[in-house]
Design a protein around this motif. Structure first.
Motif, PDB file in Angstrom:
ATOM      1  N   SER A  73      13.271  31.579  -7.546  1.00  0.00           N
ATOM      2  CA  SER A  73      12.777  30.388  -8.247  1.00  0.00           C
ATOM      3  C   SER A  73      13.241  29.091  -7.599  1.00  0.00           C
ATOM      4  N   CYS A  74      14.370  29.141  -6.893  1.00  0.00           N
ATOM      5  CA  CYS A  74      14.954  27.914  -6.341  1.00  0.00           C
ATOM      6  C   CYS A  74      14.550  27.636  -4.895  1.00  0.00           C
ATOM      7  N   ILE A  75      13.971  28.612  -4.211  1.00  0.00           N
ATOM      8  CA  ILE A  75      13.592  28.372  -2.817  1.00  0.00           C
ATOM      9  C   ILE A  75      12.266  27.619  -2.751  1.00  0.00           C
ATOM     10  N   PRO A  76      11.992  26.910  -1.659  1.00  0.00           N
ATOM     11  CA  PRO A  76      10.765  26.101  -1.559  1.00  0.00           C
ATOM     12  C   PRO A  76       9.524  26.947  -1.321  1.00  0.00           C
ATOM     13  N   THR A  77       8.400  26.285  -1.308  1.00  0.00           N
ATOM     14  CA  THR A  77       7.123  26.957  -1.105  1.00  0.00           C
ATOM     15  C   THR A  77       7.020  27.511   0.308  1.00  0.00           C
ATOM     16  N   THR A  78       6.189  28.533   0.467  1.00  0.00           N
ATOM     17  CA  THR A  78       6.091  29.220   1.750  1.00  0.00           C
ATOM     18  C   THR A  78       5.455  28.340   2.831  1.00  0.00           C
ATOM     19  N   ILE A  79       5.790  28.614   4.078  1.00  0.00           N
ATOM     20  CA  ILE A  79       5.355  27.769   5.185  1.00  0.00           C
ATOM     21  C   ILE A  79       3.927  28.089   5.619  1.00  0.00           C
ATOM     22  N   ALA A  80       3.612  29.381   5.736  1.00  0.00           N
ATOM     23  CA  ALA A  80       2.377  29.765   6.420  1.00  0.00           C
ATOM     24  C   ALA A  80       1.186  29.969   5.501  1.00  0.00           C
ATOM     25  N   SER A  81       1.329  30.828   4.475  1.00  0.00           N
ATOM     26  CA  SER A  81       0.159  31.278   3.720  1.00  0.00           C
ATOM     27  C   SER A  81      -0.522  30.159   2.943  1.00  0.00           C
ATOM     28  N   ASN A  82       0.238  29.158   2.496  1.00  0.00           N
ATOM     29  CA  ASN A  82      -0.374  28.066   1.733  1.00  0.00           C
ATOM     30  C   ASN A  82      -1.479  27.374   2.518  1.00  0.00           C
ATOM     31  N   VAL A  83      -1.192  27.062   3.766  1.00  0.00           N
ATOM     32  CA  VAL A  83      -2.161  26.347   4.595  1.00  0.00           C
ATOM     33  C   VAL A  83      -3.396  27.217   4.836  1.00  0.00           C
ATOM     34  N   VAL A  84      -3.163  28.501   5.133  1.00  0.00           N
ATOM     35  CA  VAL A  84      -4.267  29.413   5.422  1.00  0.00           C
ATOM     36  C   VAL A  84      -5.154  29.602   4.195  1.00  0.00           C
ATOM     37  N   MET A  85      -4.540  29.865   3.037  1.00  0.00           N
ATOM     38  CA  MET A  85      -5.308  30.105   1.817  1.00  0.00           C
ATOM     39  C   MET A  85      -6.044  28.852   1.363  1.00  0.00           C
ATOM     40  N   THR A  86      -5.395  27.708   1.462  1.00  0.00           N
ATOM     41  CA  THR A  86      -6.044  26.452   1.066  1.00  0.00           C
ATOM     42  C   THR A  86      -7.275  26.196   1.917  1.00  0.00           C
ATOM     43  N   ARG A  87      -7.152  26.407   3.223  1.00  0.00           N
ATOM     44  CA  ARG A  87      -8.298  26.212   4.116  1.00  0.00           C
ATOM     45  C   ARG A  87      -9.413  27.206   3.790  1.00  0.00           C
ATOM     46  N   SER A  88      -9.057  28.462   3.499  1.00  0.00           N
ATOM     47  CA  SER A  88     -10.064  29.483   3.213  1.00  0.00           C
ATOM     48  C   SER A  88     -10.815  29.188   1.926  1.00  0.00           C
ATOM     49  N   ALA A  89     -10.147  28.589   0.954  1.00  0.00           N
ATOM     50  CA  ALA A  89     -10.774  28.282  -0.332  1.00  0.00           C
ATOM     51  C   ALA A  89     -11.555  26.974  -0.312  1.00  0.00           C
ATOM     52  N   GLY A  90     -11.552  26.268   0.819  1.00  0.00           N
ATOM     53  CA  GLY A  90     -12.261  24.994   0.895  1.00  0.00           C
ATOM     54  C   GLY A  90     -11.456  23.827   0.361  1.00  0.00           C
ATOM     55  N   GLY A  91     -10.126  24.007   0.267  1.00  0.00           N
ATOM     56  CA  GLY A  91      -9.262  22.935  -0.206  1.00  0.00           C
ATOM     57  C   GLY A  91      -8.819  22.019   0.915  1.00  0.00           C
ATOM     58  N   ASP A  92      -7.929  21.098   0.585  1.00  0.00           N
ATOM     59  CA  ASP A  92      -7.440  20.111   1.542  1.00  0.00           C
ATOM     60  C   ASP A  92      -6.221  20.684   2.253  1.00  0.00           C
ATOM     61  N   ASP A  93      -6.434  21.258   3.444  1.00  0.00           N
ATOM     62  CA  ASP A  93      -5.314  21.873   4.143  1.00  0.00           C
ATOM     63  C   ASP A  93      -4.319  20.846   4.658  1.00  0.00           C
ATOM     64  N   ALA A  94      -4.751  19.598   4.830  1.00  0.00           N
ATOM     65  CA  ALA A  94      -3.806  18.545   5.216  1.00  0.00           C
ATOM     66  C   ALA A  94      -2.811  18.292   4.090  1.00  0.00           C
TER      67      ALA A  94
END
Length: 412
Positions: A148-169
């Motif tokens: 619960s205390c560690i930060p968000t993941t480095i890799a998958s967030n960007v990939v999934m956001t781009r795949s869903a049509g979100g703002d990968d920036a």
């Protein structure tokens, strides 16, 4: 007219001449084609399943310190490729805009570092109060405090956001901010939130020597994320049109997804190599697997609700300022960044904080980190389709333009 009639007659005759076995064969071919296309569309899940199987059969290949030295080849190489591709894909002005987007920063980081620990801590205390026989291993509960205390993941967030049509920036910026804050916040926050009971005493007092952990974490963040991102942006600024053409022609964005499969492979290889999964009780394993899914879905729903508050809360001048909706693309980024957690900091932190603890206990404690960070990719894969459908629905209904006009005040 006569010629047209002859054509129609010829077509009718041809259809009549097709035998029943040939029609059945055509139907079979069409079915097989649809099935093949469906399987190809799910290649991430299939690839992750194969990666888990290989990790179980040959754990020493991709474990930490194994044959391929995955702590370098994958945790540096694969992650660096993801961020290089992101740097090549994201326009410069979008990165600059999101660096000043204070509303987005507050939303993602408060969810990640405050809301998620509060939820997990409540669940841990509930289990302690209702499980006097300790069927759920205390090491697992301590592991969830760390998760619960560690930060968000480095890799998958960007990939999934781009795949869903979100703002990968937007996802890129939030990932970098979270992983810069994480090393300073996570260690002290973890020790603070550990329950004050006898069974949690081994995890209550962390190691005082965290220098090596900080050095390793920032080295990995710099070499695998920041440097490739800067290189990718420099290439894009210099040859923008040529870069865009190459990205489209060779489907370069798909390579990021393949790198995620490598991350799953090395994560499970380390788990199987230490026998930490087999060491847990059945109750602990079942609880961990299903709680991970429930927690991720709940946090995704919270992220979506906070990003797109109900209309009645946005009425009036005060409501518009406090409960302001952000754009659909940014909402998708929040939904992937908010619930996710990273092994890149979680595992090094755990081993650095508890360096004097025996390996068996540390391995059990790491199970929630390993399983949550893997299961989140499985669940996020299906969330891609849901969020992509939602964004398309908004565009078709014309609601997106109305939202963007409201959310325009979110940028400074």
């Amino acid at each position: 007219m006569g010629a047209e009639s002859e054509v129609v007659l010829d077509q009718t005759d041809n259809n009549d001449n097709v035998s029943v076995p040939e029609k059945a064969e055509n139907r079979t071919l069409r079915f097989l084609k649809k099935a093949a296309l469906f399987i190809l569309s799910q290649w991430l899940i299939i690839g992750m399943g194969i990666a888990c199987l290989l990790a179980y059969l040959f754990p020493n290949v991709a474990k930490h310190g194994g044959i391929i030295k995955s702590q370098y080849s994958i945790l540096y190489g694969a992650v660096a490729l993801i961020f290089l591709i992101s740097g090549l894909s994201v326009p410069r002005h979008k990165l600059y805009t999101h660096m000043l987007n204070w509303r987005l920063h507050a939303l993602v980081q408060i969810i990640s570092f405050l809301f998620v620990p509060a939820v997990v801590l409540a669940v841990v205390h509930l289990i302690i109060a209702t499980d006097p026989e300790k069927e759920i291993d205390p090491a697992v509960l301590a592991g969830y405090i760390i998760v619960s205390c560690i930060p968000t993941t480095i890799a998958s967030n960007v990939v999934m956001t781009r795949s869903a049509g979100g703002d990968d920036a937007a996802a890129l910026v939030e990932v970098l901010i979270a992983n810069i804050l994480g090393p300073f916040l996570t260690a002290g926050w973890t020790v603070t939130l550990m329950p004050n009971t006898a069974e949690f005493e081994p995890w209550k007092s962390g190691s005082s020597n965290m220098t090596s952990m900080y050095r390793d974490v920032f080295k990995q963040l710099g070499l695998s994320a920041l440097l490739p991102l800067v290189v990718g942006q420099a290439i894009r600024w210099t040859w923008e049109k040529r870069t865009s053409m190459i990205l489209q022609k060779f489907y370069v964005n798909k390579w990021s997804t393949a790198c995620m499969i490598l991350l799953v492979w090395t994560t499970f290889s380390s788990a199987f190599a230490t026998d930490s999964l087999e060491a847990l009780s059945t109750q602990s394993v079942v609880f961990t697997v299903f709680f991970n899914i429930a927690l991720y879905l709940f946090l995704t729903a919270v992220c979506f609700s906070l990003s797109r508050p109900p209309q009645f809360l946005r009425k009036g001048s005060w409501g518009k300022r406090v409960f302001q909706a952000i754009s659909p693309e940014e909402t998708i980024a929040v939904c992937f960044c908010g619930p996710a957690k990273t092994t890149a900091l979680g595992i090094p932190l755990l081993y650095a904080m508890y360096e004097s603890m025996d390996l068996y206990t540390k391995s059990k404690t790491s199970i929630p980190v390993l399983l949550y960070t893997t299961e989140q990719i499985f669940v996020a894969h299906f969330m891609v389709y849901i969020l992509r459908w939602w964004r398309t629905h908004l565009e078709c209904s014309g609601e997106k333009r109305d939202t963007e006009s409201i959310a325009g005040g979110g940028h400074v």
